[in-house]
Design an enzyme around this catalytic site. Structure first.
Site, PDB file in Angstrom:
ATOM      1  N   CYS A   1      -1.387   0.753   7.255  1.00  0.00           N
ATOM      2  CA  CYS A   1      -2.816   0.455   7.386  1.00  0.00           C
ATOM      3  C   CYS A   1      -3.223  -0.797   6.606  1.00  0.00           C
ATOM      4  O   CYS A   1      -3.401  -1.866   7.174  1.00  0.00           O
ATOM      5  CB  CYS A   1      -3.678   1.642   6.925  1.00  0.00           C
ATOM      6  SG  CYS A   1      -3.535   3.133   7.929  1.00  0.00           S
ATOM      7  N   ARG A   2      -3.358  -0.652   5.293  1.00  0.00           N
ATOM      8  CA  ARG A   2      -3.927  -1.722   4.471  1.00  0.00           C
ATOM      9  C   ARG A   2      -3.006  -2.917   4.286  1.00  0.00           C
ATOM     10  O   ARG A   2      -3.417  -4.061   4.490  1.00  0.00           O
ATOM     11  CB  ARG A   2      -4.333  -1.168   3.099  1.00  0.00           C
ATOM     12  CG  ARG A   2      -5.439  -0.131   3.185  1.00  0.00           C
ATOM     13  CD  ARG A   2      -5.673   0.551   1.857  1.00  0.00           C
ATOM     14  NE  ARG A   2      -4.518   1.400   1.521  1.00  0.00           N
ATOM     15  CZ  ARG A   2      -4.369   2.025   0.370  1.00  0.00           C
ATOM     16  NH1 ARG A   2      -5.274   1.886  -0.585  1.00  0.00           N
ATOM     17  NH2 ARG A   2      -3.322   2.791   0.149  1.00  0.00           N
ATOM     18  N   SER A   3      -1.757  -2.678   3.863  1.00  0.00           N
ATOM     19  CA  SER A   3      -0.890  -3.827   3.588  1.00  0.00           C
ATOM     20  C   SER A   3      -0.502  -4.601   4.847  1.00  0.00           C
ATOM     21  O   SER A   3      -0.479  -5.833   4.806  1.00  0.00           O
ATOM     22  CB  SER A   3       0.330  -3.431   2.756  1.00  0.00           C
ATOM     23  OG  SER A   3       1.101  -2.436   3.371  1.00  0.00           O
TER      24      SER A   3
ATOM     25  N   ASN B   1       2.455   1.517   4.225  1.00  0.00           N
ATOM     26  CA  ASN B   1       2.702   0.249   4.911  1.00  0.00           C
ATOM     27  C   ASN B   1       2.398   0.330   6.407  1.00  0.00           C
ATOM     28  O   ASN B   1       3.084  -0.254   7.227  1.00  0.00           O
ATOM     29  CB  ASN B   1       4.132  -0.234   4.664  1.00  0.00           C
ATOM     30  CG  ASN B   1       4.395  -1.674   5.096  1.00  0.00           C
ATOM     31  OD1 ASN B   1       5.465  -1.995   5.575  1.00  0.00           O
ATOM     32  ND2 ASN B   1       3.422  -2.561   4.940  1.00  0.00           N
TER      33      ASN B   1
ATOM     34  N   ASP C   1      -8.230   3.730   1.536  1.00  0.00           N
ATOM     35  CA  ASP C   1      -7.189   3.931   2.539  1.00  0.00           C
ATOM     36  C   ASP C   1      -7.813   4.442   3.835  1.00  0.00           C
ATOM     37  O   ASP C   1      -8.250   5.589   3.905  1.00  0.00           O
ATOM     38  CB  ASP C   1      -6.154   4.928   2.020  1.00  0.00           C
ATOM     39  CG  ASP C   1      -4.905   4.979   2.879  1.00  0.00           C
ATOM     40  OD1 ASP C   1      -4.970   4.543   4.052  1.00  0.00           O
ATOM     41  OD2 ASP C   1      -3.873   5.455   2.379  1.00  0.00           O
TER      42      ASP C   1
ATOM     43  N   CYS D   1       0.865  -1.180   0.000  1.00  0.00           N
ATOM     44  CA  CYS D   1       0.000   0.000   0.000  1.00  0.00           C
ATOM     45  C   CYS D   1       0.905   1.235   0.000  1.00  0.00           C
ATOM     46  O   CYS D   1       2.094   1.126  -0.309  1.00  0.00           O
ATOM     47  CB  CYS D   1      -0.984  -0.011   1.175  1.00  0.00           C
ATOM     48  SG  CYS D   1      -0.266   0.221   2.817  1.00  0.00           S
TER      49      CYS D   1
END
Length: 161
Positions: free
Chosen positions: A13-15, A11, A130, A8
């Site tokens: 939140c999402r990934s 690095n 995000d 993401c």
């Protein structure tokens, strides 16, 4: 062994959420020795930091470990170290592809580059939003969880040949 890298922007939140969720699914499937998992960001703002508080709270509420996870940036060798580079949105995919294009031919590796939601066409979007900006960690978790289920099914097929 197959290796998966989730990507993401920062690095945090999402990934890392995808890394932690996928790691749990891989463990539950008894494939921890068959599939390596990591995450990275295209930007360098958060290098060395743990996942975002919102990601940590969500993972804690589901008993999913993120122990030892620290943000890092995508690097050239990721293209040869990983079999699957799974991006969270179109911008991440474009940025990762630009990094790949800057590598020499022998550094390109064989990594398959795609977006997580390419595996979830019914989501109605190609981008995992995000939550750093939206605050909606629950929505992200639902999309990531479904995408990780599909990714695991795909990798199982790839391993079976």
């Amino acid at each position: 062994m197959k290796h998966v890298l989730f990507v993401c922007l920062g690095n945090i939140c999402r990934s890392p959420m995808a890394e932690a969720v996928f790691r749990r699914k891989v463990e539950e499937a008894g494939l921890s020795g068959e599939i390596g998992i990591d995450s990275a960001g295209t930007g360098d703002w958060h290098i060395g930091k743990p996942p975002h508080e919102g990601t940590r709270k969500l993972l804690d509420s589901r008993g999913i470990s993120y122990e030892g996870m620290r943000a890092r940036q995508v690097r050239g060798r990721d293209f040869s170290d990983f079999d699957y580079i799974v991006c969270m949105d179109n911008s991440n995919e474009s940025n990762v592809d630009a990094i790949r294009q800057g590598l020499s031919a022998n550094e390109h590796g064989e990594a398959k580059l795609f977006k997580l939601l390419d595996l979830v066409p019914e989501a109605g979007t190609t981008d995992v939003p995000d939550p750093y900006y939206t605050g909606n960690f629950e929505e992200v978790y639902e999309l990531v969880s479904t995408g990780c289920d599909r990714l695991l099914a795909q990798i199982k097929q790839d391993i079976a040949g």
